[in-house]
Design an enzyme around this catalytic site. Structure first.
Site, PDB file in Angstrom:
ATOM      1  N   ARG A   1      17.580 108.949  25.012  1.00  0.00           N
ATOM      2  CA  ARG A   1      16.479 109.901  25.169  1.00  0.00           C
ATOM      3  C   ARG A   1      16.625 110.602  26.517  1.00  0.00           C
ATOM      4  NH1 ARG A   1       9.996 108.631  24.672  1.00  0.00           N
ATOM      5  NH2 ARG A   1      10.464 107.034  26.246  1.00  0.00           N
TER       6      ARG A   1
ATOM      7  N   ASP B   1       4.316 103.003  30.787  1.00  0.00           N
ATOM      8  CA  ASP B   1       5.283 104.006  31.190  1.00  0.00           C
ATOM      9  C   ASP B   1       4.533 105.285  31.503  1.00  0.00           C
ATOM     10  OD1 ASP B   1       4.683 105.187  28.745  1.00  0.00           O
ATOM     11  OD2 ASP B   1       6.670 104.902  27.877  1.00  0.00           O
TER      12      ASP B   1
END
Length: 544
Positions: free
Chosen positions: A170, A454
């Site tokens: 990613r 996150d």
């Protein structure tokens, strides 16, 4: 700090880190520079389009299915490419940054896929950017190992790449620059850097070992952004003489606007598309961000109460499965962020049952797999999907024709049950500041109260507070949420934080106050954090 150097059109401004010459070869830099020059103008136009669309939503113009792409949605004939090697079975995917220890743990986890994350769980310090690339290359060359300060050794168990979880990288989203790599004085997009360096060095390595260069595309807001990625894929494959369609991409549907264009996004990427993912945390953040000034109808309760069973979340996930399976693509479920605590068996048992229930709902809804944040959750998710899939690698054949595309359902925020509490405000403050402090020290994935936080979860925390203040929301206890009151709560929570030598809590508080309490609302908290506090000196300390 060293003087900047320019190689093949790219100026490097960071103090070099060990082995970076292996990644930043003249040929690799030329490759990245060519990708940048071919796409920089369109990227800027698309970023401006995001701002324009957000302003329209703020004025009361709700997103809708696009009339101009109706023919794509109504055309039953087109399909995406068939699953690529290693992506036929994705029943359990583990996510995490490309830090060395977490890389090895992910590859030994027993998951089918590892999302090698250079985005929300990774701070884009220069050392992280370069070492992440080195770790991925070392995995493919079987050179990666790690010894902890306590002397514990970590090694990858599998002997062949095909024995390990399939690697899906990613890269950073379109909004994040890489300030240490400049072309003509302008920073290269972080996503171009992450994609370009990984693809240049590893595409042939992967193909030779029975896999391919696979990617997760984050933060996409419309099908035009997917089209730009597709054009990049075509250009990159041509430049390295790799057959078209070798690259495969899974798109995270983690913005409210992208939810209205799921089939169009698959269409733009169709020879490179492998599926869509329900990026639940960023999706909730996107809803808050876009509708933050639209009144009480769009105010959500405490973030812990915004579950996947909320009407707008059910509508989103069911329509995602329908869109994917209608076009032959994989539907991948959201993150289980729980971090097991072996010292608290009772809390562990309760949390594991919640994870099991969440994954059971996804599997029964037709998802082909799902995400977990910790290796201990892999068996839980695997057991659930095993029971539904049996011997099948996926359930793409389940078309979900019982689901009707519903643009109003996607916006049924008011149907979310729950309350705003003082405890919820305090938790958002604590999590937001603690996460930002960790991010500034180079760690973008941090366990707080047995949850993996996150950037996406921190975004929910700060955006809820901003919205609650502006909408004068009322807590369950009857308190009107005002700026002054939240500031007092912030003072109290900040005083409780566990301080340590050389911590960055003062910086973190300053950033949190800017993004949660300021008059303006930054589109992403990582942008001001990256611009103002990721200084060269600090990066050198982190690297050391």
């Amino acid at each position: 700090m060293n003087d900047p150097i320019t190689l093949n059109g790219i100026t490097l401004t960071a103090t070099p880190v060990r082995r970076q010459e292996e990644i930043l070869s003249p040929q690799a830099l030329d490759f990245v520079a060519r990708l940048h020059k071919a796409t920089a103008g369109r990227r800027e136009e698309l970023l401006q389009l995001r701002k324009d669309r957000r302003r329209c939503i703020a004025k009361g113009h709700d997103p809708k299915f696009l009339p101009g792409t109706r023919s794509i949605r109504e055309d039953e004939s087109w399909q995406v490419a068939s699953p690529a090697p290693g992506l036929e079975d994705r029943r359990v995917e583990i996510t995490g940054p490309v830090e060395k220890k977490m890389t090895i743990n992910a590859l030994n986890s027993g998951a089918k896929v590892w999302l090698a994350d250079m985005e929300d769980s990774s701070t884009p310090s220069w050392s992280n950017v370069i070492n992440g690339q080195l770790n991925l290359t070392d995995v493919l060359d079987r050179k990666i190992d790690f010894t902890s300060p306590e002397g514990k050794e970590y090694k990858v168990h599998g002997t062949r790449l095909t024995d390990l979880p399939t690697i899906v990288v990613r890269p950073r989203g379109w909004h994040l620059p890489e300030k240490h790599m400049l072309v003509g004085g302008e920073p290269v997009a972080g996503g171009i850097v992450d994609f370009g360096l990984y693809f240049f060095h590893n595409a042939q390595r992967l193909i030779a070992q029975g896999r391919g260069p696979y990617f997760y595309l984050p933060k996409i807001e419309n099908h035009l952004e997917a089209r730009l990625w597709n054009d990049i894929f075509i250009l990159a494959q041509d430049m390295l003489d790799i057959p078209q369609g070798t690259i495969r991409a899974t798109v995270l549907i983690e913005t409210i606007t992208a939810a209205f264009e799921m089939e169009e996004i698959l269409y733009e990427l169709r020879e490179h598309a492998s599926g869509l993912n329900a990026g639940r945390w960023d999706y909730i953040f996107s809803v808050i961000k876009n509708f933050r000034t639209r009144g009480a109808r769009y105010v959500m309760p405490d973030r812990t109460q915004v579950t996947m069973t909320a009407p707008f979340m059910r509508s989103y996930t069911e329509q995602l499965v329908r869109a994917c399976h209608r076009r032959g693509a994989m539907a991948i479920g959201g993150m289980a962020a729980f971090i097991p605590n072996r010292r608290d068996p009772e809390a562990n048992s309760i949390a594991m049952e919640k994870v099991r229930a969440d994954k059971t709902r996804e599997a029964n809804d037709g998802f082909d797999g799902s995400w977990v944040a910790h290796p201990d959750l892999v068996p839980v998710a695997r057991d659930v999907f095993d029971s539904v899939l049996g011997g099948r690698p996926n359930q793409i054949e389940r078309r979900r024709e019982d689901v009707t595309p519903d643009d109003r359902g996607l916006l049924n925020i008011a149907g979310t049950e729950g309350k705003i509490t003082e405890r919820g405000i305090r938790t958002n403050i604590e999590v937001g500041i603690r996460y930002i402090e960790s991010w500034l020290r180079g760690n973008g994935a941090v366990a707080i109260h047995n949850l993996m936080e996150d950037a996406a979860t921190a975004e929910i925390s700060r955006s809820q507070i901003w919205q609650w203040i502006r909408q004068s929301a009322i807590t369950d206890e009857g308190e009107i949420i005002s700026l002054d009151w939240v500031q007092r709560l912030l003072d109290e929570e900040f005083a409780k934080l566990p301080r340590f030598e050389d911590d960055l809590f003062d910086d973190a508080r300053e950033i949190f106050e800017e993004v949660a309490l300021g008059e303006e609302f930054p589109a992403f908290l990582t942008v001001p954090a990256y611009e103002r506090y990721l200084h060269e000196k600090r990066e050198e300390l982190v690297a050391a």
